[in-house]
Scaffold this motif. Structure first.
Motif, PDB file in Angstrom:
ATOM      1  N   SER A  13     -23.301 -25.948   0.087  1.00 40.44           N
ATOM      2  CA  SER A  13     -23.491 -27.269   0.688  1.00 40.44           C
ATOM      3  C   SER A  13     -22.429 -28.253   0.215  1.00 40.44           C
ATOM      4  N   PHE A  17     -19.749 -30.100   2.510  1.00 40.40           N
ATOM      5  CA  PHE A  17     -19.636 -31.552   2.529  1.00 40.40           C
ATOM      6  C   PHE A  17     -18.195 -31.989   2.297  1.00 40.40           C
ATOM      7  N   TYR A  20     -16.362 -31.338   5.404  1.00 38.15           N
ATOM      8  CA  TYR A  20     -16.774 -32.336   6.385  1.00 38.15           C
ATOM      9  C   TYR A  20     -16.017 -33.648   6.160  1.00 38.15           C
ATOM     10  N   SER A  88     -26.049 -40.936  14.141  1.00 37.10           N
ATOM     11  CA  SER A  88     -25.260 -41.399  12.992  1.00 37.10           C
ATOM     12  C   SER A  88     -24.735 -42.810  13.227  1.00 37.10           C
ATOM     13  N   PRO A 115     -20.928 -44.826   4.513  1.00 41.07           N
ATOM     14  CA  PRO A 115     -21.555 -43.647   3.898  1.00 41.07           C
ATOM     15  C   PRO A 115     -22.831 -43.213   4.617  1.00 41.07           C
ATOM     16  N   VAL A 116     -23.537 -44.151   5.217  1.00 36.36           N
ATOM     17  CA  VAL A 116     -24.736 -43.800   5.983  1.00 36.36           C
ATOM     18  C   VAL A 116     -24.342 -42.922   7.172  1.00 36.36           C
ATOM     19  N   VAL A 118     -21.690 -41.045   7.489  1.00 31.15           N
ATOM     20  CA  VAL A 118     -21.207 -39.753   6.996  1.00 31.15           C
ATOM     21  C   VAL A 118     -22.371 -38.852   6.576  1.00 31.15           C
ATOM     22  N   ILE A 119     -23.301 -39.377   5.820  1.00 31.17           N
ATOM     23  CA  ILE A 119     -24.413 -38.564   5.310  1.00 31.17           C
ATOM     24  C   ILE A 119     -25.340 -38.132   6.437  1.00 31.17           C
ATOM     25  N   PHE A 122     -23.476 -35.465   8.462  1.00 31.75           N
ATOM     26  CA  PHE A 122     -23.397 -34.178   7.769  1.00 31.75           C
ATOM     27  C   PHE A 122     -24.739 -33.449   7.828  1.00 31.75           C
ATOM     28  N   LEU A 123     -25.808 -34.144   7.457  1.00 33.67           N
ATOM     29  CA  LEU A 123     -27.130 -33.503   7.431  1.00 33.67           C
ATOM     30  C   LEU A 123     -27.579 -33.090   8.831  1.00 33.67           C
TER      31      LEU A 123
END
Length: 133
Positions: A13, A17, A20, A88, A115-116, A118-119, A122-123
């Protein structure tokens, strides 16, 4: 032995990441160049932005499918990818608006949304859009 079993998925993971993030950075640079070139060629900023983002999203899907998540790039995963991009973006927008409301600092608000985005992206891609079948 149990330690090895739990460490391997975390390592995978983390590697995904990092990939990513690399794809996102490259995608951002390519999209920006396309936007500026299209605009310099005489297109309006809105048209240049649409062209740059359309090419950027396509590039991101292709590279994340092959390089980051190592899954087949299918029509089904492409549609899911677009849903993740939209979710996203909405999470980014909600974060930005909330921080803006609390701080009245637009640049801080914009930075908090990144960052929100991106996270969530990704998830959403790892566990839904590009999940191995």
């Amino acid at each position: 032995m149990n330690g090895l079993r739990t460490t391997a998925p975390r390592t995978e993971s983390l590697q995904q990441f990092i990939k990513y993030l690399l794809v996102g950075g490259l995608n951002t640079a390519i999209s920006a160049v396309i936007i500026f070139v299209v605009q310099a060629a005489g297109a309006s900023p809105i048209v240049a932005n649409i062209v740059g983002y359309a090419i950027g999203v396509t590039f991101s899907f292709a590279l994340n499918s092959k390089f980051t998540f190592r899954t087949a790039a299918t029509r089904h995963s492409a549609m899911r990818f677009l849903v993740v991009v939209l979710i996203s973006y909405l999470a980014n927008l909600a974060t930005m608006l909330a921080v803006l409301h609390l701080t009245h600092a637009p640049y801080v608000a914009q930075l908090c949304g990144i960052p929100v985005y991106v996270i969530v992206g990704f998830l959403g891609n790892k566990y839904w859009a590009m999940r191995a079948r």
